[in-house]
Motif scaffolding. Sequence first.
Motif, PDB file in Angstrom:
ATOM      1  N   LEU A  53      12.525  54.996 -43.759  1.00 10.26           N
ATOM      2  CA  LEU A  53      12.040  56.324 -44.152  1.00 10.26           C
ATOM      3  C   LEU A  53      11.657  56.397 -45.627  1.00 10.26           C
ATOM      4  O   LEU A  53      10.762  57.145 -46.003  1.00 10.26           O
ATOM      5  N   LEU A  54      12.332  55.631 -46.465  1.00  7.70           N
ATOM      6  CA  LEU A  54      12.083  55.688 -47.907  1.00  7.70           C
ATOM      7  C   LEU A  54      10.952  54.770 -48.372  1.00  7.70           C
ATOM      8  O   LEU A  54      10.579  54.813 -49.535  1.00  7.70           O
ATOM      9  N   ARG A  55      10.405  53.974 -47.525  1.00 11.81           N
ATOM     10  CA  ARG A  55       9.396  53.006 -47.969  1.00 11.81           C
ATOM     11  C   ARG A  55       8.112  53.670 -48.429  1.00 11.81           C
ATOM     12  O   ARG A  55       7.285  53.024 -49.064  1.00 11.81           O
ATOM     13  N   LYS A  56       7.923  54.942 -48.170  1.00  8.73           N
ATOM     14  CA  LYS A  56       6.718  55.657 -48.599  1.00  8.73           C
ATOM     15  C   LYS A  56       6.738  55.989 -50.094  1.00  8.73           C
ATOM     16  O   LYS A  56       5.724  56.302 -50.662  1.00  8.73           O
ATOM     17  N   GLY A  57       7.892  55.931 -50.735  1.00  8.27           N
ATOM     18  CA  GLY A  57       8.000  56.265 -52.155  1.00  8.27           C
ATOM     19  C   GLY A  57       7.450  55.166 -53.039  1.00  8.27           C
ATOM     20  O   GLY A  57       6.861  54.182 -52.586  1.00  8.27           O
ATOM     21  N   HIS A  58       7.620  55.336 -54.334  1.00  7.98           N
ATOM     22  CA  HIS A  58       7.178  54.328 -55.293  1.00  7.98           C
ATOM     23  C   HIS A  58       7.924  53.020 -55.037  1.00  7.98           C
ATOM     24  O   HIS A  58       9.120  53.013 -54.790  1.00  7.98           O
ATOM     25  N   ARG A  59       7.240  51.910 -55.155  1.00  7.43           N
ATOM     26  CA  ARG A  59       7.852  50.607 -54.864  1.00  7.43           C
ATOM     27  C   ARG A  59       8.966  50.263 -55.848  1.00  7.43           C
ATOM     28  O   ARG A  59       9.949  49.656 -55.461  1.00  7.43           O
ATOM     29  N   ILE A  60       8.817  50.655 -57.092  1.00  8.87           N
ATOM     30  CA  ILE A  60       9.835  50.275 -58.073  1.00  8.87           C
ATOM     31  C   ILE A  60      11.144  51.025 -57.865  1.00  8.87           C
ATOM     32  O   ILE A  60      12.185  50.604 -58.337  1.00  8.87           O
ATOM     33  N   THR A  61      11.102  52.117 -57.135  1.00  2.05           N
ATOM     34  CA  THR A  61      12.337  52.870 -56.903  1.00  2.05           C
ATOM     35  C   THR A  61      13.291  52.120 -55.989  1.00  2.05           C
ATOM     36  O   THR A  61      14.478  52.436 -55.938  1.00  2.05           O
TER      37      THR A  61
END
Length: 130
Positions: A53-61
């Motif tokens: 679910l979180l893979r849509k955010g910024h990659r560096i996060t």
Amino acid sequence: MRSRTAESVGQRGAPWGWFLAWGAVGACAALGLAALLSVGVLLLAAAAVAAVLLRKGHRITALGALAGPALPLLYLAYSKRGGPGTVCRSTATETICTDEFAPLPFLLTGVLLLVVSVLVFSVLDRRRGN
């Protein structure tokens, strides 16, 4: 020269929320590995679902996933603060003695994971923002 509007300042702080969310995923995965023989499979499954679910955010996060295991490690260091060796605790009715590990390896590993992940993330976030 770039103008700093309220909207751009709000977007600047948003990656830290994603970083904390990834930190929760990392903590869940670390606890899942530690408790693999009991509820660990459920915790690992929850961490995997949250990661998808979180893979849509910024990659560096996703560096927050490295900071996540720091929390269980720091708790372990705190709970073993009486060690190394045999530690006895007395109540009014009984005395219980247990062998405890040295807290220093847990403390150093937890602090190292937390500091490195936060520093690397903040440097990469600052570069991305410029």
